[in-house]
Design an enzyme around this catalytic site. Structure first.
Site, PDB file in Angstrom:
ATOM      1  N   ASP A 405       0.858  -1.191   0.000  1.00  0.00           N
ATOM      2  CA  ASP A 405       0.000   0.000   0.000  1.00  0.00           C
ATOM      3  C   ASP A 405       0.898   1.247   0.000  1.00  0.00           C
ATOM      4  O   ASP A 405       2.112   1.144   0.177  1.00  0.00           O
ATOM      5  CB  ASP A 405      -0.859  -0.059   1.278  1.00  0.00           C
ATOM      6  CG  ASP A 405      -1.889   1.046   1.359  1.00  0.00           C
ATOM      7  OD1 ASP A 405      -2.241   1.626   0.320  1.00  0.00           O
ATOM      8  OD2 ASP A 405      -2.357   1.315   2.498  1.00  0.00           O
ATOM      9  N   GLU A 408       2.670   5.055  -3.903  1.00  0.00           N
ATOM     10  CA  GLU A 408       2.641   6.013  -5.037  1.00  0.00           C
ATOM     11  C   GLU A 408       3.947   6.784  -5.177  1.00  0.00           C
ATOM     12  O   GLU A 408       4.280   7.104  -6.332  1.00  0.00           O
ATOM     13  CB  GLU A 408       1.457   6.980  -4.837  1.00  0.00           C
ATOM     14  CG  GLU A 408       0.107   6.333  -5.015  1.00  0.00           C
ATOM     15  CD  GLU A 408      -0.272   5.371  -3.889  1.00  0.00           C
ATOM     16  OE1 GLU A 408       0.187   5.592  -2.771  1.00  0.00           O
ATOM     17  OE2 GLU A 408      -0.984   4.412  -4.161  1.00  0.00           O
ATOM     18  N   ASP A 483      -8.836   3.789  -2.586  1.00  0.00           N
ATOM     19  CA  ASP A 483      -9.829   4.197  -1.583  1.00  0.00           C
ATOM     20  C   ASP A 483     -11.094   4.783  -2.197  1.00  0.00           C
ATOM     21  O   ASP A 483     -11.251   6.006  -2.298  1.00  0.00           O
ATOM     22  CB  ASP A 483      -9.197   5.209  -0.616  1.00  0.00           C
ATOM     23  CG  ASP A 483      -8.062   4.589   0.182  1.00  0.00           C
ATOM     24  OD1 ASP A 483      -7.983   3.340   0.219  1.00  0.00           O
ATOM     25  OD2 ASP A 483      -7.270   5.347   0.759  1.00  0.00           O
TER      26      ASP A 483
HETATM   27  O1  MIG Z   1      -3.732   5.976   4.758  1.00  0.00           O
HETATM   28  O2  MIG Z   1      -3.551   0.661   5.678  1.00  0.00           O
HETATM   29  O3  MIG Z   1      -5.812   2.195   0.349  1.00  0.00           O
HETATM   30  O4  MIG Z   1      -6.759  -0.074   1.635  1.00  0.00           O
HETATM   31  O5  MIG Z   1      -6.785  -0.077   4.438  1.00  0.00           O
HETATM   32  C1  MIG Z   1      -4.523   4.847   4.618  1.00  0.00           C
HETATM   33  C2  MIG Z   1      -4.712   1.406   5.846  1.00  0.00           C
HETATM   34  C3  MIG Z   1      -3.658   3.648   4.400  1.00  0.00           C
HETATM   35  C4  MIG Z   1      -4.875   2.986   2.412  1.00  0.00           C
HETATM   36  C5  MIG Z   1      -5.329   1.804   1.611  1.00  0.00           C
HETATM   37  C6  MIG Z   1      -6.350   1.034   2.385  1.00  0.00           C
HETATM   38  C7  MIG Z   1      -5.787   0.603   3.708  1.00  0.00           C
HETATM   39  C8  MIG Z   1      -5.305   1.818   4.500  1.00  0.00           C
HETATM   40  N1  MIG Z   1      -4.348   2.572   3.703  1.00  0.00           N
END
Ligand code: MIG
Length: 801
Positions: A405, A408, A483
């Site tokens: 995650d 980016e 998200d």
């Molecule tokens: O700032 O890890 O898109 O799927 O549950 C949020 C917590 C960070 C973003 C991800 C989401 C995940 C969440 N993450």
């Protein structure tokens, strides 16, 4: 602060007249008086690469996107000089390069223009960063449509839209919002029934304008780097998409269980809560294979650690979950907490693995653990190290999937939500700034994760999920769309995004079913499940700062209908797996948008909602509340309503009933659709037979069923089973021939045929040329029969009803 206008200090520059050209084996270069070089490389008769350099010349040739196994080889290359132009010919394309200004026109061998420069290549010098802002503009052809481009949440046909690629953590994005999480600078153009593709392989921020600024012009440009694009000729959309996927790479087969159902939430903890959720799945008999640990399993959000209060004995827990059929997938983010007592941080500092700012200090930014530094995944040594960090999680604890995650990369509370431009990257030995490495960062993280998983999970197959990606990431990882929000609009967006990703070489994708942010109603959740089970990756996820989002979190009706649809997915597992196998071997997208399915039919060019799941199943989600059905477009051909077996003729819009317990699903006539029995998880049951749903058609249709051990690499040594069926229907006859390939012995011995739409009563049956008594095939009316799995031909003869 320097303004944009000041930056355009010389304005646009253009190539002048060609003064020389040079032909090499697979390349032709043209040189202009003002020192522009255009090199056209012939990869295949239908795939050409166009590369432009200005006076500084070409950069070293390096790409993260292009797969080293891409297909090369062409039959013909001829260059001719004419009065005003050079003409380059392959067996499929004729390229005209204008002597006066280097403008290019590409036609087929019959002289029909496929794609033509408007201004063509031009550039602006960038005073601020050096190098050029490189630009290309093309004439839009009459009625031209545009598709693909990764995860963009706009209507499928992008005509009229402007797109930007700059991987961005875009919480609760909306329709038409961009940039988003992924950068796939690839589009398909379609006009006059002919399709081509352009892949602009440039990792800087890229922009595409599809007749938005000017009605008849399509342009694309990048903030730096080279004008370097691949032209992929069809004429079929399928050939373009397969050509692009061949170029940027195909995945290996994932473990079969990853095509089952996954349940996720931010976060399930402590252990007792995880077990409560998995137990409920089993108690309620709702199939599920994947359970997720979001960031709270870690100790202070430090990657590769465990919160021992919540999870005192992770190995025991993971083993126990596995005994119950649940595979554990754990999240890993790129940010490494700045903490002198933390071994990962220490190793990275000792070895100098973190990204640095231009003037030397580490890139520092806030993410979940607080202030963090970030590994430079574009450095091969860092990727090796990162892969090694997974040893404990995977080899020792037994985690079966890794979820990447925030790659980016996302940074909190800063302008732009990411690294500043000046951050330095190794870029596999081509040092550069973040401007060039930004869009590739997430993919290289997923790649390192994949290498680690592959090593430590061996002989099992790896499973990685990523949020950020660049073209080619499909070689290493699956993905989800980020998200989203629990709204009806986002259900529409999810449908678009997954179709678009499939057309962009990245089929193994899904959305957060039910919506990540906010709380869905039971109805919205159900409608989303009814779409999600037809997505290659099928996972419920939610942010958890509102109510629960498990199949039982609404009312009993929602639970029961959700179960019915998840069961349908499990029945369709052999069909899904065969879709994946076709994606892996030939780059065939697992979902086909209607324009992909029938590009000759103009009606499909602006359709968004309907898609073909695999080769034979047409799905159209319900995207509005309180619906009892909807209007949809049935593509040409004849289709069986999956629920009623009614046979309808396509090529028109039609009203389809779909109360809350149904969704419009049709099966193409002539199809043979394989089913497994419902299992609570993949491998729960020993398979006794394979069910084949046979949909009668007058004429011929081919269907395939691919199977193997469902995990491991034996399939690469020929241990797979491929059944190819040819169905031929005539008046009073149905013939099915089977062609078998592969050395894998499937556990079942029998095939159960379920006959749909037979227009006659069965009178006699010939199995491999011998007539057999009807009782021997255990006929159940005229509906089902059981036959040995390795038959060659079954011939069913009927009499008028
Ligand atoms: O700032 O890890 O898109 O799927 O549950 C949020 C917590 C960070 C973003 C991800 C989401 C995940 C969440 N993450």
């Amino acid at each position: 602060m320097i303004t944009n206008t000041e930056l355009e200090y010389k304005g646009n520059l253009y190539p002048s007249n060609i003064t020389a050209y040079k032909k090499e084996v697979d390349k032709v270069s043209f040189y202009t008086e003002n020192n522009v070089t255009l090199t056209i490389t012939i990869l295949r008769d239908s795939v050409l690469r166009f590369r432009y350099a200005t006076e500084e010349g070409f950069e070293p040739d390096f790409s993260y996107a292009i797969d080293k196994n891409a297909t090369y080889g062409f039959n013909h290359l001829e260059v001719k000089e004419e009065e005003t132009a050079y003409i380059l010919k392959t067996a499929k394309l004729v390229v005209t390069i204008n002597k006066k200004d280097l403008r290019v026109s590409i036609a087929d061998t019959k002289g029909r223009v496929i794609n033509e420069d408007e201004l063509g290549f031009h550039w602006e010098e960038s005073y601020l960063y050096g190098g050029n802002i490189v630009k290309m503009s093309k004439d839009a052809q009459e009625s031209e449509s545009y598709y693909a481009m990764g995860d963009k949440p706009s209507q499928l046909n992008l005509r009229g839209k402007r797109i930007e690629n700059w991987n961005t953590d875009q919480y609760a994005f909306g329709k038409d919002h961009n940039p988003l999480y992924k950068a796939v600078p690839f589009y398909v153009g379609l006009h006059h029934k002919t399709a081509y593709g352009i892949f602009f392989d440039n990792t800087f921020r890229t922009h595409f304008d599809f007749c938005h600024e000017r009605r008849n012009v399509t342009s694309f440009w990048a903030d730096g780097g080279e004008m370097n694009y691949y032209f992929i000729y069809g004429p079929k959309v399928s050939e373009v998409v397969q050509g692009y996927t061949d170029l940027t790479g195909k995945p290996e087969l994932p473990p079969l269980w990853t095509l089952g159902f996954h349940q996720c939430k931010w976060s399930y903890y402590p252990e007792s809560r995880v077990k409560e959720v998995t137990k409920k799945f089993r108690d309620l008999k709702i199939p599920c294979d994947g359970i997720y640990l979001d960031i709270d399993y870690m100790d202070q959000f430090r990657c590769f650690t465990w919160n021992k209060e919540y999870f005192p004995d992770p190995k025991r827990m993971v083993d126990e979950l596995l005994e119950d059929g649940f595979k554990t997938i754990a999240i890993i983010d790129p940010g490494i907490k700045i903490d002198k007592d933390y071994w990962v941080y220490q190793q990275a500092v000792e070895n100098d693995y973190f990204c640095k700012r231009a003037d030397g200090p580490y890139m520092k930014g806030k993410v979940w653990p607080g202030e963090c530094n970030f590994p430079d995944f574009t450095n091969p040594e860092v990727r090796d190290w990162w892969a090694g960090l997974y040893k404990e999680l995977i080899a020792e604890i037994g985690v079966r999937g890794i979820w990447n995650d925030m790659n980016e990369p996302a940074v909190m509370e800063v302008p732009g939500k990411t690294f500043p431009d000046d951050v330095r990257h190794n870029y596999d030995g081509h040092p550069c700034s973040h401007r060039k490495a930004h869009n590739i960062y997430g993919m290289q993280m997923a790649r390192a994760t994949y290498e680690g998983m592959r090593k430590y999970t061996f002989p099992k197959r790896p499973f990685v999920i990523t949020r950020a990606a660049y073209s080619g990431a499909q070689r290493f990882t699956s993905s989800w769309t980020g998200d989203n929000v629990a709204t009806w609009e986002h259900l529409w967006i999810a449908n678009i995004q997954v179709q678009r990703m499939c057309m962009s070489g990245m089929s193994f994708t899904g959305s957060d079913i039910g919506g990540f942010a906010e709380q869905p109603s039971g109805e919205l959740f159900l409608r989303w499940i009814q779409l999600g089970i037809f997505h290659p990756f099928c996972r419920v996820h939610s942010s958890g700062d509102h109510g629960d989002q498990e199949p039982w979190s609404f009312d009993i009706e929602v639970t029961d209908i959700t179960r019915k649809f998840i069961e349908l997915r499990y029945k369709l597992l052999p069909y899904l797996y065969t879709m994946f196998w076709e994606y892996m071997t030939d780059g065939v997208p697992m979902l086909k948008s209607l324009m992909y399915y029938d590009q000759e039919d103009q009606h499909t060019h602006y359709r968004n909602d309907e898609f073909i799941f695999g080769n034979h199943i047409l799905v159209c989600p319900i995207l509005e509340p309180n619906a009892k059905g909807r209007r949809m477009y049935l593509p040409r051909g004849k289709w069986y309503n999956f629920w009623t077996n009614d046979l309808l003729s396509g090529g028109k819009e039609t009203w389809v009933e779909a109360d809350i317990d149904q969704v419009p699903v049709f099966v193409k006539e002539g199809a043979i659709v394989p089913n497994y029995p419902v299992q609570q998880y993949v491998g729960e049951k020993e398979l006794k037979e394979l069910t084949l749903h046979v949909y009668y058609a007058e004429g011929t249709e081919i269907s395939k069923v691919y199977e193997d051990a469902g995990d491991g690499y034996d399939y690469k040594k020929g241990r797979y089973s491929l059944r190819k069926f040819r169905l031929t229907g005539r008046e009073n006859q149905l013939i099915i021939q089977q062609f078998k390939e592969g050395k894998y012995e499937t556990p079942y011995k029998k095939l159960k045929l379920v006959l749909h739409g037979l227009p006659f009563n069965v009178k006699s049956i010939y199995l491999d040329n011998a007539q057999i008594p009807l009782k021997d095939v255990k006929m159940n009316g005229d509906k089902t029969m059981i036959i040995p799995k390795n038959f060659t031909e079954i011939h069913i003869i009927g009499e008028q009803q």
